[in-house]
Design an enzyme around this catalytic site. Structure first.
Site, short mmCIF file in Angstrom:
data_model
loop_
_atom_site.label_atom_id
_atom_site.label_comp_id
_atom_site.label_asym_id
_atom_site.label_seq_id
_atom_site.Cartn_x
_atom_site.Cartn_y
_atom_site.Cartn_z
N PHE A 280 -13.80 -4.71 -0.49
CA PHE A 280 -14.80 -4.18 -1.41
C PHE A 280 -16.21 -4.36 -0.80
CE2 PHE A 280 -11.93 -5.43 -5.27
CZ PHE A 280 -11.03 -4.43 -4.92
N PRO A 281 -16.42 -3.93 0.45
CA PRO A 281 -17.69 -4.23 1.14
C PRO A 281 -18.90 -3.50 0.57
CG PRO A 281 -16.40 -2.67 2.42
CD PRO A 281 -15.52 -3.12 1.29
N GLY B 104 -18.36 -1.95 -6.32
CA GLY B 104 -18.03 -0.73 -7.04
C GLY B 104 -16.61 -0.24 -6.97
N TYR C 187 0.86 -1.19 0.00
CA TYR C 187 0.00 0.00 0.00
C TYR C 187 0.90 1.24 0.00
CZ TYR C 187 -4.01 -2.94 1.34
OH TYR C 187 -5.01 -3.89 1.39
#
Length: 306
Positions: free
Chosen positions: A218-219, A222, A63
């Site tokens: 990705f809860p 989108g 990250y």
């Protein structure tokens, strides 16, 4: 600010992560990279999360090519007693076609743990997820990166035995891979999962049966252009209007209600979104609302054709 606000995330209850009780709403640190040009703001945002009761932070060396881990190192204090969860299986590739590339070989997994230890400034990481490439959208996988699970678990287990990691999790895995990995003592699973992307329901049931933490990324869907968005669903919008909250909060609240194994790690780079995410723990979904949300069909992402 009243002292009661420090308990906001715990309104979502607590869950288990590697034998430790944690608030069910943690913080996914990936978006701290958006604050690369304002490091003090990144540190302050993470400190605010901790002050509001977050005790579970998800990160990765890749990250921001180490930037996010360095922010965590600067922001956290030993007395905060925060469980850090990182991952290996990919590395930063700033000049490549994707921001990361796969790094699945055993020696790369070990190097990834060592890099995380260095940038986090710790001697031991409580949980490290092995990010496989079994399901979902992944970067291109060269033939020499298709590695047998047993070879990977051998090095992860060795790192645990050496005390460099506390526990082993899995990410981006299939049901079969999780079954095969269980004897190694897996403590959590991270897969893409949301109200509109529930292909992993059987995987979630296995996590519940084995008492593993289920940590969806990705809860809200989108995250990529071809993925359906939870916040676009009429049932979600209607629930938000009725409850006086945002569609995003409804989507996150549904995840908490759907399974007690769920630990959320929503990420953000703004204080307002952080506070909104933590407030999800106070949202109650009644039976009628839950039924309407449960009826939303799952829709697999349609990958673009090259």
């Amino acid at each position: 600010m009243t002292s009661e606000t420090t308990h906001v995330p715990h309104l979502g209850g607590t869950g288990e992560l590697a034998g430790r009780t944690v608030a069910r709403i943690g913080y996914g640190a990936m978006q701290l990279e958006r604050l690369r040009d304002d490091r003090s703001a990144a540190v302050a945002l993470l400190r605010h999360a901790i002050d509001l009761g977050v005790d579970h932070v998800d990160t990765a060396e890749f990250y921001g090519n180490g930037f996010v881990n360095s922010v965590i190192r600067d922001a956290l204090r030993p007395e905060d007693d925060v469980s850090i969860v990182s991952k290996v299986g990919a590395v930063s590739d700033p000049g490549g076609p994707f921001p990361m590339r796969v790094a699945q070989r055993p020696e790369e997994l070990r190097a990834g743990v060592e890099a995380n230890l260095a940038t986090l400034g710790v001697e031991r990481i409580p949980v490290v997820n092995l990010r496989r490439m079994d399901v979902g959208f992944t970067p291109p996988i060269p033939d020499d990166q298709v590695i047998d699970l047993d070879d990977q678990l051998a090095v992860m287990t060795a790192l645990r035995d050496e005390g460099k990691i506390g526990a082993i999790g899995l990410s981006n895995v299939s049901l079969d891979v999780l079954r095969r990995a269980l004897p190694a003592g897996i403590v959590c699973v991270q897969n893409a999962y949301s109200l509109v992307a529930r292909e992993d329901e059987e995987l979630l049931k296995l996590c519940a049966a084995e008492q593993l933490a289920w940590v969806p990324f990705f809860p809200l869907g989108g995250a990529l252009p071809w993925m359906p968005k939870v916040t676009d669903e009429p049932a979600v919008i209607a629930a938000a209007e009725r409850l006086g909250c945002t569609p995003a909060q409804v989507g996150l609240a549904w995840l908490l209600h759907h399974s007690p194994q769920t630990l959320l790690i929503p990420g953000t780079a703004t204080t307002s979104h952080l506070e909104a995410n933590l407030a999800v723990g106070a949202i109650t979904l009644d039976g009628e609302t839950l039924a309407a949300l449960d009826a939303v069909p799952t829709r697999p992402a349609t990958l673009p054709h090259h």
